[in-house]
Motif scaffolding. Sequence first.
Motif, PDB file in Angstrom:
ATOM      1  N   GLU A   1       0.837  -1.194   0.000  1.00  0.00           N
ATOM      2  CA  GLU A   1       0.000   0.000   0.000  1.00  0.00           C
ATOM      3  C   GLU A   1       0.879   1.253   0.000  1.00  0.00           C
ATOM      4  O   GLU A   1       1.930   1.281   0.649  1.00  0.00           O
ATOM      5  CB  GLU A   1      -0.861  -0.022   1.271  1.00  0.00           C
ATOM      6  CG  GLU A   1      -2.120   0.789   1.219  1.00  0.00           C
ATOM      7  CD  GLU A   1      -2.984   0.580   2.460  1.00  0.00           C
ATOM      8  OE1 GLU A   1      -2.573  -0.188   3.363  1.00  0.00           O
ATOM      9  OE2 GLU A   1      -4.068   1.181   2.517  1.00  0.00           O
ATOM     10  N   ALA A   2       0.463   2.258  -0.763  1.00  0.00           N
ATOM     11  CA  ALA A   2       1.119   3.556  -0.898  1.00  0.00           C
ATOM     12  C   ALA A   2       2.302   3.543  -1.878  1.00  0.00           C
ATOM     13  O   ALA A   2       2.825   4.606  -2.224  1.00  0.00           O
ATOM     14  CB  ALA A   2       1.576   4.132   0.427  1.00  0.00           C
ATOM     15  N   GLU A   3       2.709   2.378  -2.330  1.00  0.00           N
ATOM     16  CA  GLU A   3       3.799   2.311  -3.306  1.00  0.00           C
ATOM     17  C   GLU A   3       3.277   2.572  -4.714  1.00  0.00           C
ATOM     18  O   GLU A   3       2.070   2.601  -4.966  1.00  0.00           O
ATOM     19  CB  GLU A   3       4.477   0.944  -3.247  1.00  0.00           C
ATOM     20  CG  GLU A   3       5.302   0.744  -1.994  1.00  0.00           C
ATOM     21  CD  GLU A   3       6.039  -0.593  -1.981  1.00  0.00           C
ATOM     22  OE1 GLU A   3       6.930  -0.763  -1.141  1.00  0.00           O
ATOM     23  OE2 GLU A   3       5.710  -1.467  -2.821  1.00  0.00           O
ATOM     24  N   THR A   4       4.226   2.739  -5.628  1.00  0.00           N
ATOM     25  CA  THR A   4       3.911   2.926  -7.041  1.00  0.00           C
ATOM     26  C   THR A   4       4.212   1.640  -7.794  1.00  0.00           C
ATOM     27  O   THR A   4       5.224   0.978  -7.521  1.00  0.00           O
ATOM     28  CB  THR A   4       4.734   4.083  -7.622  1.00  0.00           C
ATOM     29  OG1 THR A   4       4.328   5.304  -6.994  1.00  0.00           O
ATOM     30  CG2 THR A   4       4.521   4.209  -9.130  1.00  0.00           C
TER      31      THR A   4
ATOM     32  N   ASN B   1      -6.254  10.971 -12.244  1.00  0.00           N
ATOM     33  CA  ASN B   1      -5.952  10.938 -10.814  1.00  0.00           C
ATOM     34  C   ASN B   1      -4.655  10.161 -10.553  1.00  0.00           C
ATOM     35  O   ASN B   1      -3.604  10.559 -11.032  1.00  0.00           O
ATOM     36  CB  ASN B   1      -7.138  10.351 -10.046  1.00  0.00           C
ATOM     37  CG  ASN B   1      -8.401  11.152 -10.260  1.00  0.00           C
ATOM     38  OD1 ASN B   1      -8.389  12.375 -10.219  1.00  0.00           O
ATOM     39  ND2 ASN B   1      -9.508  10.466 -10.540  1.00  0.00           N
ATOM     40  N   ARG B   2      -4.717   9.046  -9.847  1.00  0.00           N
ATOM     41  CA  ARG B   2      -3.492   8.304  -9.508  1.00  0.00           C
ATOM     42  C   ARG B   2      -3.006   7.409 -10.643  1.00  0.00           C
ATOM     43  O   ARG B   2      -1.955   6.758 -10.528  1.00  0.00           O
ATOM     44  CB  ARG B   2      -3.768   7.440  -8.266  1.00  0.00           C
ATOM     45  CG  ARG B   2      -4.098   8.215  -7.012  1.00  0.00           C
ATOM     46  CD  ARG B   2      -4.299   7.279  -5.814  1.00  0.00           C
ATOM     47  NE  ARG B   2      -5.445   6.384  -5.982  1.00  0.00           N
ATOM     48  CZ  ARG B   2      -5.352   5.098  -6.224  1.00  0.00           C
ATOM     49  NH1 ARG B   2      -4.171   4.503  -6.334  1.00  0.00           N
ATOM     50  NH2 ARG B   2      -6.446   4.354  -6.344  1.00  0.00           N
TER      51      ARG B   2
ATOM     52  N   SER C   1      -0.018   5.223  -8.880  1.00  0.00           N
ATOM     53  CA  SER C   1       0.702   5.884  -7.787  1.00  0.00           C
ATOM     54  C   SER C   1      -0.091   5.747  -6.492  1.00  0.00           C
ATOM     55  O   SER C   1      -1.321   5.634  -6.514  1.00  0.00           O
ATOM     56  CB  SER C   1       0.892   7.368  -8.108  1.00  0.00           C
ATOM     57  OG  SER C   1       1.563   7.528  -9.331  1.00  0.00           O
ATOM     58  N   ASP C   2       0.652   5.740  -5.357  1.00  0.00           N
ATOM     59  CA  ASP C   2      -0.021   5.689  -4.063  1.00  0.00           C
ATOM     60  C   ASP C   2      -1.058   4.559  -4.026  1.00  0.00           C
ATOM     61  O   ASP C   2      -2.253   4.775  -3.783  1.00  0.00           O
ATOM     62  CB  ASP C   2      -0.686   7.040  -3.768  1.00  0.00           C
ATOM     63  CG  ASP C   2      -1.268   7.127  -2.377  1.00  0.00           C
ATOM     64  OD1 ASP C   2      -2.238   7.894  -2.187  1.00  0.00           O
ATOM     65  OD2 ASP C   2      -0.784   6.407  -1.480  1.00  0.00           O
ATOM     66  N   SER C   3      -0.614   3.352  -4.280  1.00  0.00           N
ATOM     67  CA  SER C   3      -1.519   2.199  -4.380  1.00  0.00           C
ATOM     68  C   SER C   3      -2.414   2.075  -3.155  1.00  0.00           C
ATOM     69  O   SER C   3      -1.968   2.283  -2.015  1.00  0.00           O
ATOM     70  CB  SER C   3      -0.706   0.900  -4.533  1.00  0.00           C
ATOM     71  OG  SER C   3       0.057   0.923  -5.700  1.00  0.00           O
ATOM     72  N   GLN C   4      -3.653   1.721  -3.413  1.00  0.00           N
ATOM     73  CA  GLN C   4      -4.630   1.533  -2.348  1.00  0.00           C
ATOM     74  C   GLN C   4      -5.161   0.104  -2.382  1.00  0.00           C
ATOM     75  O   GLN C   4      -5.107  -0.558  -3.414  1.00  0.00           O
ATOM     76  CB  GLN C   4      -5.777   2.534  -2.520  1.00  0.00           C
ATOM     77  CG  GLN C   4      -5.315   3.981  -2.477  1.00  0.00           C
ATOM     78  CD  GLN C   4      -6.423   4.961  -2.754  1.00  0.00           C
ATOM     79  OE1 GLN C   4      -7.571   4.602  -2.997  1.00  0.00           O
ATOM     80  NE2 GLN C   4      -6.084   6.247  -2.711  1.00  0.00           N
TER      81      GLN C   4
ATOM     82  N   ASP D   1      -7.271  -1.036  -5.139  1.00  0.00           N
ATOM     83  CA  ASP D   1      -6.705  -1.226  -6.478  1.00  0.00           C
ATOM     84  C   ASP D   1      -6.477  -2.710  -6.776  1.00  0.00           C
ATOM     85  O   ASP D   1      -6.148  -3.064  -7.909  1.00  0.00           O
ATOM     86  CB  ASP D   1      -5.369  -0.480  -6.603  1.00  0.00           C
ATOM     87  CG  ASP D   1      -5.529   1.027  -6.511  1.00  0.00           C
ATOM     88  OD1 ASP D   1      -4.569   1.701  -6.092  1.00  0.00           O
ATOM     89  OD2 ASP D   1      -6.628   1.536  -6.845  1.00  0.00           O
TER      90      ASP D   1
END
Lengths: 119, 116
Positions: free
Chosen positions: A15-18, A62-63, A80-83, A86
Amino acid sequence: AQTVTQSQPEMSVQEAETVTLSCTYDTSENNYYLFWYKQPPSRQMILVIRQEAYKQQNATENRFSVNFQKAAKSFSLKISDSQLGDTAMYFCAFRSSFWGQGGSEKLVFGKGMKLTVNP
Amino acid sequence: DTAVSQTPKYLVTQMGNDKSIKCEQNLGHDTMYWYKQDSKKFLKIMFSYNNKELIINETVPNRFSPKSPDKAHLNLHINSLELGDSAVYFCASSQDSLTSTGSPLHFGNGTRLTVT
């Protein structure tokens, strides 16, 4: 006939990585359209992003952004900013701009890539 | 306000039976599609219709017969079901035509067909 190749069957990311998902395609046409679709476990097919081949500028939503390399016939998706939301299958797809003889009348999909976002 | 709706969501039936899947779109699109997603998640076009006219039949067995009574509806009837027909079937629509191409497809939520 056009073909779409997604060479990575599966990826995982924190989580939060690209993360970047790769896609290549084969066509002799100069103008066409490329898409990324997301299919979460709910089975729904969701449009992520669309790119027109004649536009040099990479599409962003967006991301989500793409790196479109027309000469290399490459169309990668960057998240970006993986959730956690996703987590899904991601499909790259190609659509011809020519209507007729099986061109633009269909979307041709790659085999998909399973992305898992870990907490 | 569902854009593309297909029914039923799940369909379990025995070999040899005949079944139908219905699809409706309220987006005003001119083109509708049926896709099959196999157990490996591969999505393959089956049929494409533009203004009620068949424009693509991607070497689908004759047991599959699509019908489009109007441009908002595209139904799929399957005769003599076989084990290999088990899959998820997606209906989709787009605003594509001879004069305008490149629109994204809007998908229904899929019908999971299981043939036993």
